[in-house]
Each structure stands twice: as structure tokens, then as C-alpha cells.
Design a protein around this motif. Structure first.
Motif, PDB file in Angstrom:
ATOM      1  N   GLY A  63      13.041   5.016  -8.965  1.00 48.15           N
ATOM      2  CA  GLY A  63      13.474   3.891  -9.785  1.00 48.15           C
ATOM      3  C   GLY A  63      14.976   3.675  -9.708  1.00 48.15           C
ATOM      4  N   LYS A  64      15.372   2.433  -9.467  1.00 48.21           N
ATOM      5  CA  LYS A  64      16.807   2.121  -9.353  1.00 48.21           C
ATOM      6  C   LYS A  64      17.281   1.148 -10.428  1.00 48.21           C
ATOM      7  N   LEU A  65      16.489   0.104 -10.690  1.00 44.87           N
ATOM      8  CA  LEU A  65      16.860  -0.908 -11.675  1.00 44.87           C
ATOM      9  C   LEU A  65      15.643  -1.243 -12.520  1.00 44.87           C
ATOM     10  N   GLU A 122       0.785  -1.235   0.000  1.00 47.21           N
ATOM     11  CA  GLU A 122       0.000   0.000   0.000  1.00 47.21           C
ATOM     12  C   GLU A 122       0.815   1.282   0.000  1.00 47.21           C
ATOM     13  N   SER A 123       2.122   1.118   0.039  1.00 43.02           N
ATOM     14  CA  SER A 123       2.962   2.312  -0.113  1.00 43.02           C
ATOM     15  C   SER A 123       4.252   1.929  -0.804  1.00 43.02           C
ATOM     16  N   LEU A 124       4.950   2.934  -1.307  1.00 43.95           N
ATOM     17  CA  LEU A 124       6.204   2.682  -2.015  1.00 43.95           C
ATOM     18  C   LEU A 124       7.409   2.894  -1.104  1.00 43.95           C
ATOM     19  N   ASP A 125       7.154   3.000   0.230  1.00 41.23           N
ATOM     20  CA  ASP A 125       8.275   3.179   1.158  1.00 41.23           C
ATOM     21  C   ASP A 125       9.213   1.983   1.096  1.00 41.23           C
ATOM     22  N   GLY A 126      10.490   2.260   1.187  1.00 35.32           N
ATOM     23  CA  GLY A 126      11.487   1.196   1.225  1.00 35.32           C
ATOM     24  C   GLY A 126      11.704   0.578  -0.141  1.00 35.32           C
ATOM     25  N   GLY A 129      10.691  -3.692 -12.332  1.00 32.56           N
ATOM     26  CA  GLY A 129      11.312  -2.461 -11.858  1.00 32.56           C
ATOM     27  C   GLY A 129      11.642  -2.598 -10.380  1.00 32.56           C
ATOM     28  N   PHE A 130      12.771  -2.049  -9.983  1.00 34.49           N
ATOM     29  CA  PHE A 130      13.138  -2.058  -8.558  1.00 34.49           C
ATOM     30  C   PHE A 130      13.231  -0.611  -8.090  1.00 34.49           C
ATOM     31  N   PHE A 131      12.405  -0.292  -7.095  1.00 32.37           N
ATOM     32  CA  PHE A 131      12.300   1.081  -6.609  1.00 32.37           C
ATOM     33  C   PHE A 131      12.707   1.151  -5.132  1.00 32.37           C
TER      34      PHE A 131
END
Lengths: 263, 263
Positions: free
Chosen positions: A113-115, A76-80, A106-108
Motif C-alpha cells: 500500500g502506498k496511497l 489477476e495479480s498485484l504485480d506493479g 487504494g494505490f498499491f
């Protein structure tokens, strides 16, 4: 956080999943199962997502996972650290064409966005990016996109958006189709995004996509200078569905301003 | 006439041309020529057609040749043995995508299709047929197409035919797009025809094609039971341009009757 270690892990996982899909596929084709082709793809889709979830859980138990098939816990969140995964993008192509379907991931971290990865399973072609380091097509670096005139552009768009619809003024889309050099439609958002980041298309737009369709692609986009937004020109909402456009930076503002009018 | 001998000759010629195109291509990409990409494709297109003409002239001097680039002598009838050749179908894909372009060749005797070829140059994939003997995708026989419901069909159609145009009532094309399961557009008529004969698409239509776009494909079509006609349901005019539809036999009449209204 060692992005290169995570990148190595991700690639290995993607290549293994690709091999599993190709194997399952050729086995199923060989036994000529009487079961519905749609069941086949649903099963392989789910098994592949579970495979990714198990791999990631073993690698880093605290990483969260958003997957198309919803096999993981609700996020429910994009934290971490968050993985956004589509095990098979282009299921209709999978069923009918035995090609033109992608694994995309995708790795966030905290929504950044990181990868990013788009893997053409049958061609064994990988488009990928590491944030701030660049993007690659297999072993070759992807170059920054060069400016292009809208009249020379080839864009990915589904014919249905050119017909009357609830989301956009289709008359303006007709103008767009008549203005550009040509249009294409491949039935896989990830494939069309991979084509934009590698200059094979100059834009791709869709009235409704999900985070897993574009999660990997928008990270690659950034590294080559492609602009990826929703139709308001803002960041795509990674926790919902949203409108989506990715384009060569020289035509992104023009398409938004002149050819897209949301209802 | 020994069709098998001609078939062997044709395949050898096509594979050699394919290799030459791939080599020219990678050389040009390597030297990063400043010349326009359009010049590059024009040159390779012409050189390849000349290569075919020389090969055929040496093999059988009395055979006539109709080629896209018009490098051969003018052909005004289909009497006797006639080759219909497109050295590169999908030139825009050639330039921008470095994939999705085809060599396609048909061999006719007195207007009757005898040998048909569609060769995906970059994949090195050959779709071909020998009249009355069958069709193949590389080493695998292509099967007769199975009946399909129009609602389950995936069809190849360019978005521009869904917009107002001089040739057909686009409102009916809109109905078609809304009726079928999905649409695709690849920018190469020969590629879309290859997809129909192998069941990857269920139909492909275009308002205006030339003989070399479809010459090889209609011969393959016949062997798998695909129906290829113009919009009147008649044979495509091989000495002119014409409308074109190729479809699974279970939906060909329906599309013509219900969704195509010529102006």
C-alpha cells in the motif's frame, strides 16, 4: 516513482468525482425521476468508475485497476502499480439517506500500500495517507491511536453478525457486544474504517468484504497504528473476498483470540 | 398562545446553545485539557441545560421544564405548558466522535405536543415541527412518509437488543433483523428519530428511553405520519422511562405484532 505527484493526481480526481456525484444527485432529485432509485445509484456508480478508469489511463496507461463495478480489465495479480477503487461505498445510504457514502481508493505497488483515500462525498471530508509519511483528515494530521481498554471500546459491527450465521460463532460475538462500551453500524465499511483510523470507533469487523471496500482504508490504518487483518490475523486477500477486522492495536489481538471463532 | 412566537424563541435559543457547545468544544480541544472527556461532556451538558432553563424562565416564567440533567424544578404532571429538553443526546458520540450528537426539545401543552426540535449541533441541521402545520428539515418541508415493504426497510436498532436480554424475546428481534433490508445504529436516539421522520430510516426501536430522548421527535413524527408509541402500541409515558418504537406507518403494526414480545 513520485508518490507526491500521484497523490496530487488522485486527490484532484477524487474531488472532481465527488462534485460530479453531488451534481448528478441534486439534478436527479430535482427532476424527480420515476426510475428506480437503485437504477440511479447503479448508473452513477458505473459512470464514476469509468471516470476514474479514464483518468488513470490518461495519467499512467500501465497502471492496473480493480474496481467494484468491474468496468476495467480483469486483474489477476498485484504485480506493479495497482489502483483498487470503490466509486460509491454505502449504496443503500446513497439511495435512502443522501449521505454516509464514500469514494474509497487504494494505490498499491507490488501489493504494498502506498496511497489510501476515503472521501465522504456529501461532507467533502477526506481521510488519506501516504505510506511512511503519515495520515490526514483534511488538513489535520491523524494521530497514532492511543491504547484503550476493551470495556471502553466502541465498535462498528452489523447486527446480523450477532445473529446465528454460517461464518462465525455468534455466541462469541454476543460476548463481545456485551463486553464493549457500545456498538455502531453505519452501512458503509469505508466510513467505519475512516472512523477507526480517526479514533471515532475503536474497531470494525465484518465477516465478508471485498478488496475495494478496504483497499484505501488499510493504507491509512498503517500510518495511525491501527491493525487491519483478516480473522486469521493475516493480510486481507486483495484478489478475493475475505473476513476483515480493523482495530486499535491494544484490542486487536484480544478480539481475535477471545471473541472470533470461525466456523 | 402564539405558537409561532414560541417557535421563533425556541429556534433562536437552540442555535445559540449550539454555537456555545461548538465554541466550548473547540476551546477545550485546543487547550488539550488533561481532565477526563467524560467530565467535559458532563459540564457542557449541565451548562447547556442551565442556559435553556434561564432562557425559558425569562421568556415565560410559568412554563415547566423537564431536563435530562435535572437542573430544573421537579415536574410531576404535564398540566400546562411543559418543555422537555435534552441538551446533548449522544454523549458518547460527543466524546469520541465530535459529531452525531443532538440538542432535542419538545414543547407540550397539557401533554399535547406543540413544537418539536432535533438539532444536529455539528452539522447545524435542524429537524422541527409545528403541530398541525407541518415539519421541516432546515428550510425544506418534510414530506409524509411513503409506504414501504418490511423487506425493503432499513431500521435503527442497537446490537445489544439482538442478544439475550431481560426486556424482549431476542429471538423475535433476530427474525426482524433477518427480515429487513438492513440495520443501522448511531448511538443517539434523537438522531435515529430524525432519520425516521426524514425517511433515512424506516423504523427505530429501543427497549428503554427517557422522555427527553424522544420528546421533540414524537412531535415531528406526527407531522410526517410516522407512528411513535411504546411496545404496547400506546403513548410513550412522558413522566417516566418506557419502551419506544417509531416507524413508517406501513410497518409499525407489523413490527409490534410479529417481532416484539415483551418479557
Amino acid at each position: 516513482m513520485d508518490l507526491h505527484r500521484i497523490d496530487e493526481f488522485a486527490k484532484e480526481m477524487i474531488f472532481e468525482a465527488g462534485k460530479r456525484i453531488r451534481d448528478a444527485f441534486s439534478y436527479e432529485l430535482k427532476v424527480e425521476t420515476k426510475s428506480d432509485a437503485n437504477d440511479l445509484v447503479t448508473n452513477i456508480d458505473r459512470e464514476t468508475e469509468l471516470f476514474f478508469i479514464e483518468k488513470i489511463n490518461a495519467f499512467a496507461p500501465h497502471h492496473k485497476i480493480i474496481g467494484e463495478e468491474g468496468m476495467g480489465e480483469k486483474v489477476e495479480s498485484l504485480d506493479g502499480p495497482v489502483w483498487i477503487i470503490d466509486p460509491i461505498d454505502g449504496t443503500m445510504n446513497f439511495v435512502k439517506q443522501h449521505r454516509h457514502f464514500m469514494i474509497t481508493i487504494g494505490f498499491f505497488v507490488n501489493g504494498i500500500g502506498k496511497l489510501g483515500y476515503i472521501f465522504d462525498v456529501m461532507r467533502e471530508d477526506l481521510f488519506y495517507a501516504i505510506a511512511d509519511e503519515g495520515a490526514w483528515y483534511n488538513d489535520s494530521p491523524l494521530r497514532k491511536l492511543k491504547p484503550i481498554d476493551i470495556k471502553e471500546a466502541v465498535i462498528g459491527i452489523n447486527a446480523s453478525w450477532v445473529t446465528p450465521n454460517r461464518r462465525v460463532n455468534h455466541e462469541k460475538i454476543i460476548d463481545l457486544v456485551k463486553t464493549v462500551r457500545g456498538t455502531r453500524s453505519y452501512g458503509s465499511a469505508a466510513m467505519e474504517i475512516a472512523f477507526v483510523v480517526s479514533g471515532k470507533l475503536d474497531a470494525y469487523l465484518s465477516m465478508r468484504l471485498s478488496p475495494w471496500d478496504i483497499g484505501g482504508g488499510i493504507i491509512i490504518a498503517k500510518e495511525v497504528g491501527a491493525v487491519a487483518t483478516n480473522f486469521q490475523g493475516e493480510k486481507f486477500d486483495l484478489l478475493s473476498t475475505d473476513t476483515f477486522i480493523i482495530a486499535n492495536p491494544s484490542i486487536h489481538p484480544l478480539i481475535l483470540e477471545q471473541y472470533i471463532e470461525e466456523k
